[in-house]
Design a protein around this motif. Sequence first.
Motif, PDB file in Angstrom:
ATOM      1  N   ASP A   1       0.820  -1.218   0.000  1.00 30.53           N
ATOM      2  CA  ASP A   1       0.000   0.000   0.000  1.00 30.53           C
ATOM      3  C   ASP A   1       0.853   1.267   0.000  1.00 30.53           C
ATOM      4  N   GLY A   2       2.178   1.106  -0.186  1.00 32.45           N
ATOM      5  CA  GLY A   2       3.076   2.253  -0.218  1.00 32.45           C
ATOM      6  C   GLY A   2       3.650   2.649   1.121  1.00 32.45           C
ATOM      7  N   THR A   3       3.273   1.948   2.172  1.00 31.04           N
ATOM      8  CA  THR A   3       3.789   2.262   3.502  1.00 31.04           C
ATOM      9  C   THR A   3       5.283   1.981   3.579  1.00 31.04           C
ATOM     10  N   LEU A   4       6.033   2.920   4.165  1.00 34.27           N
ATOM     11  CA  LEU A   4       7.461   2.712   4.381  1.00 34.27           C
ATOM     12  C   LEU A   4       7.640   1.948   5.691  1.00 34.27           C
ATOM     13  N   LEU A   5       8.041   0.698   5.573  1.00 36.82           N
ATOM     14  CA  LEU A   5       8.145  -0.184   6.739  1.00 36.82           C
ATOM     15  C   LEU A   5       9.503  -0.073   7.428  1.00 36.82           C
ATOM     16  N   HIS A   6      10.484   0.409   6.677  1.00 42.57           N
ATOM     17  CA  HIS A   6      11.834   0.563   7.222  1.00 42.57           C
ATOM     18  C   HIS A   6      12.591   1.500   6.292  1.00 42.57           C
ATOM     19  N   GLU A   7      13.380   2.406   6.838  1.00 40.63           N
ATOM     20  CA  GLU A   7      14.187   3.319   6.038  1.00 40.63           C
ATOM     21  C   GLU A   7      15.637   3.266   6.498  1.00 40.63           C
ATOM     22  N   ALA A   8      16.553   3.460   5.556  1.00 38.86           N
ATOM     23  CA  ALA A   8      17.975   3.427   5.888  1.00 38.86           C
ATOM     24  C   ALA A   8      18.759   4.254   4.881  1.00 38.86           C
ATOM     25  N   ARG A   9      19.911   4.719   5.288  1.00 39.00           N
ATOM     26  CA  ARG A   9      20.815   5.457   4.405  1.00 39.00           C
ATOM     27  C   ARG A   9      22.227   4.926   4.581  1.00 39.00           C
ATOM     28  N   ARG A  10      23.010   5.070   3.524  1.00 41.11           N
ATOM     29  CA  ARG A  10      24.388   4.596   3.573  1.00 41.11           C
ATOM     30  C   ARG A  10      25.211   5.398   2.574  1.00 41.11           C
ATOM     31  N   ALA A  11      26.471   5.651   2.893  1.00 42.07           N
ATOM     32  CA  ALA A  11      27.354   6.368   1.969  1.00 42.07           C
ATOM     33  C   ALA A  11      27.627   5.511   0.738  1.00 42.07           C
ATOM     34  N   THR A  12      27.690   6.164  -0.416  1.00 46.36           N
ATOM     35  CA  THR A  12      27.994   5.446  -1.649  1.00 46.36           C
ATOM     36  C   THR A  12      29.465   5.047  -1.705  1.00 46.36           C
ATOM     37  N   GLY A  13      30.338   5.907  -1.211  1.00 47.20           N
ATOM     38  CA  GLY A  13      31.763   5.595  -1.182  1.00 47.20           C
ATOM     39  C   GLY A  13      32.415   5.589  -2.550  1.00 47.20           C
ATOM     40  N   ARG A  14      32.068   6.566  -3.381  1.00 44.75           N
ATOM     41  CA  ARG A  14      32.588   6.556  -4.750  1.00 44.75           C
ATOM     42  C   ARG A  14      34.093   6.776  -4.810  1.00 44.75           C
TER      43      ARG A  14
END
Length: 310
Positions: free
Chosen positions: A22-35
Amino acid sequence: MRHVIALDVGGTGMKAALVGADGTLLHEARRATGRDRGAEAVVETILGFAADLYAYGEEHLGEGAVAAGVAVPGIVDAERGIAVYAANLGWRDVPLRKLLGERLGGVPVALGHDVRTGGLAEGRIGAGRDADRFLFVPLGTGIAGAIGIAGTIEAGAHGYAGEIGHVVVRPDGPDCGCGQRGCLETLASAAAVSRAWAAASGDPDADAADCAKAVASGDPAALRVWEDAVDALAAGLVTALTLLDPRTLIIGGGLAEAGETLFTPLRAAVEERVTFQKLPHIVPAALGDTAGCLGAGLLAWDLLSTEVSA
């Protein structure tokens, strides 16, 4: 709980979510790309991040993701699932869909272009949700575009549709990395405004946000820089609306954060230029920097729907 992995890969960071049906965000996270560690390390970081998200779903939601959607910058062959080229990540011809599918145990994976994926989200659940035809234009380091038609995004015959940043608006303008001169993004992107304001203000650390603040306070030098950028942007947008006839123009990216400091003069400059064309609604993007991630989730659910109907 049934869910998909949504992953938006940027030049410096990655945004991800587990998204319910239904579009609900159940979990969110971020991480560096490290290019800075090179293209191979970036790919491995993406694969590892996706695997961690899958494991989170197994542990906390009772099952792993049923599909994954990934948005990446640069040139993308979505049909073949290949990240063809991205200057800011240093990769060429990465079979990202295949690699992710293997790392995730065979779940289906959808790969999309970051701006078109963000445009998909803006069109369905953001600022364009009531428009049958729209153009989404984020103003960031560069300028790109997503052409929305009846709930889908037009990629073009070769996947290059929407590259409005490389419309030439001033033939005698600055050199562009694409090989042309006077492209829209050399004059009206957030990066272009930052360069112009740093030069005009004498502060090498000044950026577009600083310029917008100076404009709001009435600084004449800032007003000149801002007016030049708005003039170029209006010229590019009128070219686009002449070709596409969108009902809505959605402006996003860092420059749009200036709010009416941008939108009031921009609407006036576009209106001044149109002749026979129908003037579209010019509105700010609604989803901010979450658009790419939300769009990646939509890609994943769309992929499942396609497989079921097939």
